[in-house]
Design an enzyme around this catalytic site. Structure first.
Site, short mmCIF file in Angstrom:
data_model
loop_
_atom_site.label_atom_id
_atom_site.label_comp_id
_atom_site.label_asym_id
_atom_site.label_seq_id
_atom_site.Cartn_x
_atom_site.Cartn_y
_atom_site.Cartn_z
N ASP A 186 1.59 -4.65 3.94
CA ASP A 186 0.97 -3.73 3.88
C ASP A 186 1.84 -3.19 5.24
O ASP A 186 2.00 -2.88 6.26
CB ASP A 186 -0.56 -3.77 4.53
CG ASP A 186 -1.64 -3.35 4.18
OD1 ASP A 186 -1.78 -3.76 3.10
OD2 ASP A 186 -1.93 -2.08 4.22
N GLY A 218 0.57 -3.91 -0.03
CA GLY A 218 -1.03 -3.45 0.26
C GLY A 218 -1.91 -5.21 0.08
O GLY A 218 -3.33 -4.64 -0.20
N TYR A 278 -6.66 11.00 -9.95
CA TYR A 278 -5.83 8.97 -9.69
C TYR A 278 -5.64 8.77 -11.15
O TYR A 278 -5.68 7.66 -11.29
CB TYR A 278 -7.40 8.34 -9.40
CG TYR A 278 -7.21 6.81 -9.72
CD1 TYR A 278 -6.85 5.97 -8.15
CD2 TYR A 278 -8.53 6.12 -9.99
CE1 TYR A 278 -7.11 4.75 -8.55
CE2 TYR A 278 -8.30 4.53 -9.87
CZ TYR A 278 -7.49 4.16 -9.23
OH TYR A 278 -7.93 2.70 -9.23
#
Ligand code: AKB
Length: 315
Positions: free
Chosen positions: A34, A8, A141
């Site tokens: 990524d 990422g 999340y």
């Protein structure tokens, strides 16, 4: 010399962390990965590899080929995006983390993954939220973050992987905007202040959340990674924060620099609900005591720096 692989790496944290680590340890020693490339980013100037974190076999191969001794796993969906697509969020956030931990185990590498203030929920004490407390989040999340903290602990106890982590608050930065978080307003407000002198906040007045400026977040990650592991009582998910602010506090700090700035409110019910389920102000004492966490920027200092750097970038 360290050999660090980052997943990422083109996101909000990764874009700055990669460059910072390359300055510290040498460009050739930091591999940015990524899911897609972005030629406009300097992150792709040094070692760069396209990598889907859901492809665990390739992750191990890429890490092995690079001879990585540290894995920093940043690829994840943030809170609001995760809430809009919970099944994908579970698959990506948990599947990616599991693959990254397996890679660290296979390579005998040190491991870092961010947790979040999102790992807390409505039944968590809201003020001075302790390091060890109730964690019953009500967002996908948050569920991912709590499970991630436990999974990283598990890899340490079961396999001896040197896992470490921080519970990040909202991170404010001028280089790469965040995407899909609940705390994103605290970044957007600076862009809009510079471009239009006004901002419409989707988070209600009086909603307090923890925040931190990106340079302090990067320093915290590096300090934690470099600390002698024997000194750590909490390896994963240290509370870290530099300020607890509501939208009107950020607006007042901006008005000190740009007196004609105004703020309006048009509350987004989903993100407001997420924000209200998180603490107002977490306690970072464990991070301070165990590895010397010491953020430098308060709201006014951060605001001055943000406005200067963003003005140079946008105007
Ligand atoms: C989000 O708002 O989702 C993130 C976080 C606090 O984890 N910035």
């Amino acid at each position: 010399m360290k050999r660090i692989m980052i997943t990422g790496a083109l996101g909000q944290i990764g874009s700055e962390l990669t460059l910072h680590l390359r300055d510290l340890y040498g460009t050739e020693n930091v591999l940015a990965t990524d899911i897609k490339s972005d030629e406009s980013k300097t992150t792709t100037d040094g070692p760069f590899q396209i990598l889907d974190v859901l492809d665990g076999k390739t992750m191990v191969e890429v890490g092995r080929k690079f001879r990585a001794d540290s894995i920093i796993h940043l690829a994840a969906l943030l809170s609001a995006t995760a809430e809009n697509n919970p099944v994908f969020a579970w698959n990506l956030n948990m599947g990616g983390l599991l693959n990254a931990l397996e890679t660290a185990k296979e390579l005998g590498a040190q491991f870092f993954a961010p947790s979040s203030i999102g790992a807390f929920g409505p039944s968590t004490p809201k003020e001075g939220t302790p390091q060890d407390t109730i964690q019953r989040p009500t967002t996908m999340y948050g569920v991912n973050k709590v499970a991630g903290e436990l999974l990283a602990d598990y890899y340490f106890h079961r396999y001896g992987v040197d896992t470490r982590g921080l519970r990040f608050p909202g991170l404010i930065s001028y280089q790469t905007p965040p995407g899909g978080g609940t705390t994103d307003y605290a970044v957007e407000i600076y862009y809009e202040a510079i471009k239009h002198r006004t901002y419409t906040s989707y988070i209600a007045k009086g909603t307090y959340l923890d925040m931190m400026y990106m340079p302090d977040a990067l320093e915290a990650m590096i300090l934690l990674m470099e600390t002698d592991g024997g000194k750590l009582k909490h390896r994963n998910a240290f509370n870290v924060t530099a300020m607890s602010v509501a939208p009107e506090d950020v607006a007042s700090a901006i008005q000190k620099e740009l007196p004609d700035f105004t703020i309006k409110y048009e509350v987004d019910p989903m993100r407001q609900q997420i924000a209200e389920s998180w603490p107002n102000q977490i306690d970072a004492t464990a991070a301070k005591e165990e590895w010397g966490f010491n953020p430098k920027f308060n709201l006014d200092e951060m605001t001055k720096d943000m406005i200067m750097k963003l003005s140079n970038k946008l105007l």
